[in-house]
Design a protein around this motif. Structure first.
Motif, PDB file in Angstrom:
ATOM      1  N   GLY A 191     -44.926  -0.551 -12.257  1.00  0.00           N
ATOM      2  CA  GLY A 191     -46.077  -0.455 -13.142  1.00  0.00           C
ATOM      3  C   GLY A 191     -45.702  -0.643 -14.594  1.00  0.00           C
ATOM      4  N   LEU A 192     -46.514  -0.091 -15.484  1.00  0.00           N
ATOM      5  CA  LEU A 192     -46.350  -0.309 -16.909  1.00  0.00           C
ATOM      6  C   LEU A 192     -45.317   0.647 -17.492  1.00  0.00           C
ATOM      7  N   SER A 195     -44.712  -3.653 -24.292  1.00  0.00           N
ATOM      8  CA  SER A 195     -44.621  -2.897 -23.053  1.00  0.00           C
ATOM      9  C   SER A 195     -44.254  -3.868 -21.934  1.00  0.00           C
ATOM     10  N   TYR A 196     -43.869  -3.328 -20.798  1.00  0.00           N
ATOM     11  CA  TYR A 196     -43.374  -4.152 -19.687  1.00  0.00           C
ATOM     12  C   TYR A 196     -44.082  -3.734 -18.405  1.00  0.00           C
ATOM     13  N   HIS A 197     -44.500  -4.717 -17.640  1.00  0.00           N
ATOM     14  CA  HIS A 197     -45.048  -4.435 -16.319  1.00  0.00           C
ATOM     15  C   HIS A 197     -43.970  -4.795 -15.298  1.00  0.00           C
TER      16      HIS A 197
END
Length: 318
Positions: A47-48, A56-58
């Motif tokens: 997830g995030l 941010s990174y998913h």
């Protein structure tokens, strides 16, 4: 013919992860014809993941990726000196290492590896801004602040973000050979090898003083680096005995008076190399280092590079 087996790489993204640190291993070990790797970007859970610097990174994978991986890269993250990785992350890193995986940290990712205890008794490095914090928080780790990366077998650490490229190219050389590493360096428009360590990127060689007892004497000395400076001379200016001066000076700065003077002279030489076209011999004389040979020896000792390489890297468009 069957396709060659892909080497399995996990990139573990923690809260506050720095974007360049995340991108380096993900790009270097990308799956392509010349690169027999499969990369999975993961987090404490799928997830995030909130990153640093506004990104941010998913991530598609959780910590199960560490059970799958042969190599685990931990990118640097914000506030490592006060934010510990979650216990589940620490346990997963320990388990991966116990299974034989290689663990590699980029920049402040070294704090996450240190939290596992696996760096105890080993050499390690991190971004120069955090070397003292790493040593203070994990005193069993032998922190080397001068190098671009440290290879301790299946435990590797690198200095600030761009040195993650140096670390990844080093891993490639070990895995696939020099030709593959050089090919990747060209693709990244990066140097296959960089001269010296990260000490040359620290703005000043002089440490920040803990106390201010001899601030006026230090300032006085900085304007007289081209002349003879001895403990007796400095103590006379401070109006104390040489013995008292030496003892209190170490308490204030962490260095003996003459070690401090040497680093001040090296800093002045760095400035002259950056801003002037003076010869090494002239700069040595103007900084009180005597000869070009002395200047070169002290540069190698303190900065891990040569004056000519330093000038080539940092000169202001001469």
């Amino acid at each position: 013919m069957s396709a060659p087996r892909l080497r399995r790489v996990a990139v573990l993204v923690l809260d506050g992860a720095k974007p360049l640190d995340v991108g380096i291993p993900a790009q270097v070990f990308s799956t392509r014809g010349s690169m027999p790797y499969e990369v999975r970007v993961c987090g404490a859970a799928p997830g995030l993941v909130a990153g640093g610097d506004g990104l941010s990174y998913h991530v598609a994978h959780g910590l199960e990726a560490l059970e799958w991986a042969e190599s685990v890269f931990v990118p640097g993250y914000r506030h490592p000196d006060r934010d510990d990785p979650p216990p589940a992350v620490v346990d997963a890193l320990c388990a991966a290492h116990a299974r034989g995986a290689r663990l590699a940290a980029i920049s402040t990712g070294a704090f996450a590896l240190a939290a596992t205890g696996l760096l105890d008794g080993r050499r390690a490095t991190t971004h120069w801004h955090y070397t003292r914090a790493l040593a203070a928080k994990y005193p069993k780790v032998r922190v080397d602040e001068n190098v671009l990366f440290v290879d301790e077998g299946r435990m590797l650490t690198s200095a600030g973000a761009a040195s993650g490229i140096d670390l990844c190219l080093h891993v490639l050389r070990g895995d696939l050979g020099v030709a593959a590493s050089n090919h990747t360096a060209r693709r990244l428009v990066a140097a296959p090898y960089r001269s010296g360590g990260q000490a040359q990127y620290v703005p000043r060689s002089l440490p920040e003083p803990v106390g201010e007892r001899f601030a006026a004497t230090r300032e006085w000395a900085l304007h007289r680096l081209d002349g003879p400076l001895t403990v007796r001379t400095l103590a006379r200016h401070a109006a104390v005995s040489p013995r008292t001066f030496s003892r209190r000076f170490v308490e204030d700065t962490g260095y003996t008076p003459m070690q401090w003077v040497l680093r001040a002279r090296v800093d002045l030489a760095r400035e002259l190399l950056e801003r002037s076209g003076h010869s090494v011999e002239r700069i040595a004389a103007e900084t009180g280092l005597g000869t070009g040979a002395n200047l070169r020896a002290h540069f190698q000792q303190i900065l891990g590079t040569t004056p000519s390489e330093y000038r080539r890297t940092f000169a202001k468009g001469e």
